[in-house]
Scaffold this active site. Structure first.
Site, mmCIF file in Angstrom:
data_model
loop_
_atom_site.group_PDB
_atom_site.id
_atom_site.type_symbol
_atom_site.label_atom_id
_atom_site.label_comp_id
_atom_site.label_asym_id
_atom_site.label_seq_id
_atom_site.Cartn_x
_atom_site.Cartn_y
_atom_site.Cartn_z
ATOM 1 N N GLU A 197 49.552 -21.943 -1.797
ATOM 2 C CA GLU A 197 49.049 -22.401 -3.107
ATOM 3 C C GLU A 197 50.112 -23.266 -3.787
ATOM 4 O O GLU A 197 50.480 -23.070 -4.959
ATOM 5 C CB GLU A 197 48.635 -21.221 -4.005
ATOM 6 N N HIS A 203 45.731 -12.124 -19.791
ATOM 7 C CA HIS A 203 47.089 -11.584 -19.670
ATOM 8 C C HIS A 203 48.196 -12.610 -19.866
ATOM 9 O O HIS A 203 49.375 -12.269 -19.781
ATOM 10 C CB HIS A 203 47.279 -10.961 -18.284
ATOM 11 N N ARG A 254 51.222 -14.851 -20.859
ATOM 12 C CA ARG A 254 52.320 -14.652 -21.821
ATOM 13 C C ARG A 254 52.218 -15.589 -23.017
ATOM 14 O O ARG A 254 52.528 -15.210 -24.147
ATOM 15 C CB ARG A 254 53.662 -14.881 -21.110
HETATM 16 C C1 UD1 Z 1 52.424 -11.356 -13.798
HETATM 17 C C2 UD1 Z 1 52.880 -12.767 -13.460
HETATM 18 C C3 UD1 Z 1 51.757 -13.771 -13.747
HETATM 19 C C4 UD1 Z 1 50.478 -13.348 -13.067
HETATM 20 C C5 UD1 Z 1 50.131 -11.933 -13.484
HETATM 21 C C6 UD1 Z 1 48.897 -11.450 -12.771
HETATM 22 C C7 UD1 Z 1 55.190 -13.491 -13.786
HETATM 23 C C8 UD1 Z 1 56.211 -13.924 -14.751
HETATM 24 N N1 UD1 Z 1 54.013 -13.132 -14.290
HETATM 25 O O1 UD1 Z 1 52.252 -11.287 -15.209
HETATM 26 O O2 UD1 Z 1 52.144 -15.051 -13.270
HETATM 27 O O3 UD1 Z 1 49.460 -14.240 -13.445
HETATM 28 O O4 UD1 Z 1 51.224 -11.055 -13.139
HETATM 29 O O5 UD1 Z 1 48.365 -10.303 -13.356
HETATM 30 O O6 UD1 Z 1 55.442 -13.435 -12.601
HETATM 31 N N2 UD1 Z 1 52.001 -3.276 -15.598
HETATM 32 C C9 UD1 Z 1 51.722 -1.985 -15.229
HETATM 33 N N3 UD1 Z 1 51.159 -1.764 -13.986
HETATM 34 C C10 UD1 Z 1 50.850 -2.770 -13.135
HETATM 35 C C11 UD1 Z 1 51.108 -4.085 -13.540
HETATM 36 C C12 UD1 Z 1 51.706 -4.327 -14.772
HETATM 37 O O7 UD1 Z 1 51.950 -1.053 -15.965
HETATM 38 O O8 UD1 Z 1 50.357 -2.491 -12.033
HETATM 39 C C13 UD1 Z 1 52.664 -3.522 -16.923
HETATM 40 C C14 UD1 Z 1 54.127 -3.068 -16.915
HETATM 41 O O9 UD1 Z 1 54.456 -2.575 -18.174
HETATM 42 C C15 UD1 Z 1 54.875 -4.394 -16.659
HETATM 43 C C16 UD1 Z 1 54.013 -5.344 -17.471
HETATM 44 O O10 UD1 Z 1 52.667 -4.918 -17.210
HETATM 45 O O11 UD1 Z 1 56.200 -4.370 -17.091
HETATM 46 C C17 UD1 Z 1 54.188 -6.802 -17.158
HETATM 47 O O12 UD1 Z 1 54.108 -7.094 -15.780
HETATM 48 P P1 UD1 Z 1 54.669 -8.542 -15.275
HETATM 49 O O13 UD1 Z 1 54.415 -8.657 -13.816
HETATM 50 O O14 UD1 Z 1 56.063 -8.744 -15.733
HETATM 51 O O15 UD1 Z 1 53.788 -9.576 -16.085
HETATM 52 P P2 UD1 Z 1 52.244 -9.905 -15.988
HETATM 53 O O16 UD1 Z 1 51.814 -10.245 -17.361
HETATM 54 O O17 UD1 Z 1 51.542 -8.853 -15.247
HETATM 55 N N1 UDP Z 2 40.915 -8.927 -10.570
HETATM 56 C C1 UDP Z 2 40.728 -7.619 -10.118
HETATM 57 N N2 UDP Z 2 40.508 -6.625 -11.048
HETATM 58 C C2 UDP Z 2 40.467 -6.866 -12.376
HETATM 59 C C3 UDP Z 2 40.689 -8.199 -12.829
HETATM 60 C C4 UDP Z 2 40.917 -9.199 -11.899
HETATM 61 O O1 UDP Z 2 40.750 -7.369 -8.919
HETATM 62 O O2 UDP Z 2 40.247 -5.927 -13.154
HETATM 63 C C5 UDP Z 2 41.188 -9.986 -9.578
HETATM 64 C C6 UDP Z 2 40.401 -11.276 -9.711
HETATM 65 O O3 UDP Z 2 39.224 -11.231 -8.932
HETATM 66 C C7 UDP Z 2 41.366 -12.322 -9.202
HETATM 67 C C8 UDP Z 2 42.736 -11.761 -9.537
HETATM 68 O O4 UDP Z 2 42.539 -10.362 -9.782
HETATM 69 O O5 UDP Z 2 41.310 -12.464 -7.797
HETATM 70 C C9 UDP Z 2 43.306 -12.436 -10.756
HETATM 71 O O6 UDP Z 2 44.427 -11.745 -11.188
HETATM 72 P P1 UDP Z 2 45.099 -12.004 -12.596
HETATM 73 O O7 UDP Z 2 44.080 -12.514 -13.548
HETATM 74 O O8 UDP Z 2 45.842 -10.770 -12.942
HETATM 75 O O9 UDP Z 2 46.200 -13.102 -12.288
HETATM 76 P P2 UDP Z 2 46.164 -14.691 -12.176
HETATM 77 O O10 UDP Z 2 45.128 -15.088 -11.198
HETATM 78 O O11 UDP Z 2 45.921 -15.228 -13.555
HETATM 79 O O12 UDP Z 2 47.541 -15.032 -11.725
#
Ligand code: UD1
Ligand code: UDP
Length: 377
Positions: A123, A217, A219
């Protein structure tokens, strides 16, 4: 003696990377005589990553188990850089695969570069050319791109971005997006599959209402953006024909405003993040989707489900060009206006709900593996 030709390390850490790398893991696993494959998860996500690993039946060879509640980017980057050093020295791969734009991808690419290991970027080439949006993903992608040896670009537009930056055309392969491979795998599996989440969703008798599926989600939307989004959902839910289903991302910066503003409204269902099979099933049942997710923007055109994207720009213009995706930003009035237009104007709805496949045919992973097979021949 058994001597696999190429040592491959596939690294990912978050839910979307896991979904999009799963087809590649499966494809490499078909050829054990050619590839010595190991999977490493940083576990930048934990629960949301494990949901995907379990559905695709992937058991990582290495698990850095890094996620901390409310983690910050500097600590996470440092932890990944140091953690990956040990794994690269242990396995000594020929190729390290990273995906997209997360901190896991950027820091792993840097660790591989320091170890003088070749980096393959899946990607590759998506750009907004705005370093603040998506934050920090645009810069994560650009840094990863500078380090990468082999770029797997999903579309010709992403390939053009790389060429404009001076990337050698010989090092770019246009493959389609593996998200479509994953979606097709899930849809195929769903024919004979029903887990508790799907049973629960079926029990809601969704045909009685117009279902609006919501995720968010990013930031750059934290704070005011999320408050605006939630206020818009509250207004949209005044129409009692609508059922809003919102699997809330586990990030505390998301959980707090969403629960504070939307808890207790009878036609807004706030639920935990869904496993991939239930989420893809629910996308198919939705009238439309409101999201800021990257992956959902790619999946929805293939399903013909309209998507309102709560962002001002996107590194995925193909779905906007195809007509399925519309950028609506995070202004409350604009989100409400666009949602109401989809709910009430059939012409608008029909124009956005045509299925397109700008992101490929579900064979992206096999193109990537073929390209690796040809390296050095
Ligand atoms: C991350 C990625 C973002 C991606 C997103 C997908 C970066 C900087 N961000 O953002 O690019 O689009 O994932 O969802 O790489 N948490 C849990 N359990 C989980 C996952 C997250 O509790 O399974 C909570 C934790 O408190 C964690 C916080 O979410 O510290 C943030 O997770 P983080 O991966 O830093 O940022 P995302 O917003 O999830
Ligand atoms: N997705 C999932 N469960 C959910 C929400 C999203 O499996 O409750 C899947 C969705 O189909 C997609 C991926 O997670 O394939 C998107 O993830 P997210 O939005 O966290 O991250 P991003 O794509 O923005 O990086």
């Amino acid at each position: 003696m058994f001597n696999p030709e190429k040592k491959i390390l596939i690294v990912f850490g978050t839910r979307p990377e896991a979904i999009k790398m799963a087809p590649l893991v499966k494809e490499f696993q078909k050829y054990p005589e050619r590839y010595n494959l190991k999977v490493c998860v940083t576990a930048q996500h934990r629960e949301m990553l494990d949901q995907v690993l379990s559905f695709f039946d992937i058991v990582p060879d290495y698990d850095l188990n890094l996620m901390r509640p409310g983690q910050n980017l500097s600590q996470l980057t440092a932890d990944i850089l140091l953690g990956m050093k040990g794994i690269l020295e242990d396995f000594c791969p020929d190729f390290v695969f990273v995906h997209g734009d997360t901190t896991t991808s950027m820091a792993t690419a840097l660790a591989a570069f320091y170890n003088q290991t070749k980096v393959c970027h899946v990607e590759a080439g998506l750009r907004t050319f705005n370093k603040h949006s998506p934050f920090p993903e645009e810069i994560n992608r650009q840094i990863t791109g500078r380090i990468t040896d082999l770029h797997f670009a999903p579309t010709s537009k992403s390939s053009e971005n790389l060429l404009k930056e001076g990337t050698n055309a010989e090092n770019i392969v246009i493959t389609g997006n593996t998200v479509i491979d994953a979606l097709f795998l899930a849809q195929d599996k769903l024919k004979n599959y029903e887990d508790d989440e799907i049973k629960y969703l079926k029990s809601l008798e969704l045909t009685q209402n117009k279902v609006i599926l919501v995720t968010g989600h990013r930031r750059e939307n934290f704070g005011e953006g999320f408050i605006n989004i939630c206020n818009a959902l509250k207004i949209i839910a005044e129409d009692k024909d609508v059922l809003i289903i919102y699997p809330v991302h586990l990030n505390p910066n998301v959980q707090k405003p969403v629960k504070e503003i939307l808890d207790g409204i009878d036609n807004i269902l706030l639920i935990d993040p869904l496993g991939y099979p239930a989420f893809s099933w629910l996308m198919g049942k939705s009238y439309f989707i409101i999201t800021d997710s990257g992956g959902v923007q790619e999946e929805a055109p293939s399903l013909g489900i309209p998507v309102l994207v709560m962002r001002d720009n996107t590194e995925r213009p193909e779905a906007v060009d195809a007509g399925t995706v519309k950028l609506v930003g995070t202004n409350t009035e604009t989100i409400v206006r666009e949602a109401k237009s989809l709910l009430t104007d059939k012409e608008v709805y029909d124009a956005m709900s045509l299925a397109h496949n700008p992101y490929g045919d579900g064979l992206s992973a096999s193109r990537i593996v073929k390209a690796i097979n040809n390296v050095g021949e």
